[in-house]
Motif scaffolding. Sequence first.
Motif, short mmCIF file in Angstrom:
data_model
loop_
_atom_site.label_atom_id
_atom_site.label_comp_id
_atom_site.label_asym_id
_atom_site.label_seq_id
_atom_site.Cartn_x
_atom_site.Cartn_y
_atom_site.Cartn_z
N LEU A 1 29.00 -10.13 71.25
CA LEU A 1 28.24 -9.09 70.58
C LEU A 1 27.76 -8.03 71.57
CD1 LEU A 1 27.08 -8.05 67.92
CD2 LEU A 1 25.04 -9.45 68.36
N ARG B 1 30.58 -5.77 72.43
CA ARG B 1 30.83 -4.83 71.34
C ARG B 1 29.82 -3.69 71.36
NH1 ARG B 1 29.56 -2.87 66.67
NH2 ARG B 1 30.97 -2.71 64.90
N ARG B 2 28.56 -4.03 71.57
CA ARG B 2 27.50 -3.00 71.60
C ARG B 2 27.69 -2.06 72.79
NH1 ARG B 2 22.53 -7.06 70.43
NH2 ARG B 2 22.66 -7.07 68.17
N GLY C 1 30.90 0.09 72.26
CA GLY C 1 31.12 0.58 70.90
C GLY C 1 31.74 1.97 70.83
N ASP D 1 37.83 1.11 65.21
CA ASP D 1 37.18 0.38 64.11
C ASP D 1 37.75 -1.03 63.98
OD1 ASP D 1 35.51 2.49 63.53
OD2 ASP D 1 36.76 3.28 61.91
N LYS E 1 36.23 -3.20 66.67
CA LYS E 1 34.85 -3.51 66.33
C LYS E 1 34.79 -4.62 65.28
CE LYS E 1 33.00 1.10 67.23
NZ LYS E 1 32.44 2.31 66.62
N ARG E 2 35.63 -4.50 64.25
CA ARG E 2 35.66 -5.54 63.20
C ARG E 2 36.09 -6.88 63.78
NH1 ARG E 2 37.77 -1.25 60.27
NH2 ARG E 2 39.89 -1.96 60.63
N GLN E 3 37.11 -6.86 64.64
CA GLN E 3 37.59 -8.11 65.22
C GLN E 3 36.51 -8.78 66.06
OE1 GLN E 3 41.18 -7.82 67.55
NE2 GLN E 3 41.43 -10.02 67.65
N THR F 1 33.28 -8.36 65.81
CA THR F 1 32.22 -8.80 64.90
C THR F 1 32.61 -10.10 64.21
OG1 THR F 1 31.49 -6.53 64.56
CG2 THR F 1 30.84 -8.14 62.89
N THR F 2 33.85 -10.20 63.78
CA THR F 2 34.34 -11.42 63.14
C THR F 2 34.28 -12.59 64.12
OG1 THR F 2 35.76 -10.20 61.63
CG2 THR F 2 36.34 -12.51 62.04
N PHE G 1 32.37 -12.88 66.73
CA PHE G 1 30.97 -13.21 66.94
C PHE G 1 30.49 -14.16 65.84
CE2 PHE G 1 26.66 -12.21 65.41
CZ PHE G 1 25.92 -12.67 66.48
N GLY G 2 30.78 -13.82 64.59
CA GLY G 2 30.37 -14.65 63.46
C GLY G 2 30.97 -16.04 63.52
#
Length: 132
Positions: free
Chosen positions: A10, A13-14, A17, A22, A25-27, A29-30, A32-33
């Motif tokens: 994360l 990514r920050r 950024g 995009d 960023k989505r990858q 974020t995914t 991270f989750g």
Amino acid sequence: MLFRSADAVLNYRRQNGATLSDAQKRQLTTQFGQLVSYAETLEHMAVSGALSGIGIDIKDLQSASHDAIQALQTIANVQKAISIAVAAVAVGAAIVAPTPGTIAAALGLLVKTVKDASAPAPDAAANKSKGA
């Protein structure tokens, strides 16, 4: 361990950024989750004593996680960072649903990915002079 890896993904990514697409960023974020989810599952397994039965060496996991976090804090190449995140997610997946050899293989992949990502790029000028 996995929570710290998730935080490192994360943070990457920050911090990057502005230069990420995009899709990147989505990858991230995914991933991270997924790492958070696996970390929560791992925490539950540890509390219930289930880790002792899956053949995981906590020291190896800690070492690989530490190295991945360090790499994510220092590398600038987005694809290398994504590769580390993918390998860390694979470790989490292997721990949550272990089969013979999956954890060792996933840890080995994470270690190799971090090593490859951390290796200095070859000097293009040096390679040209060798071929000349």
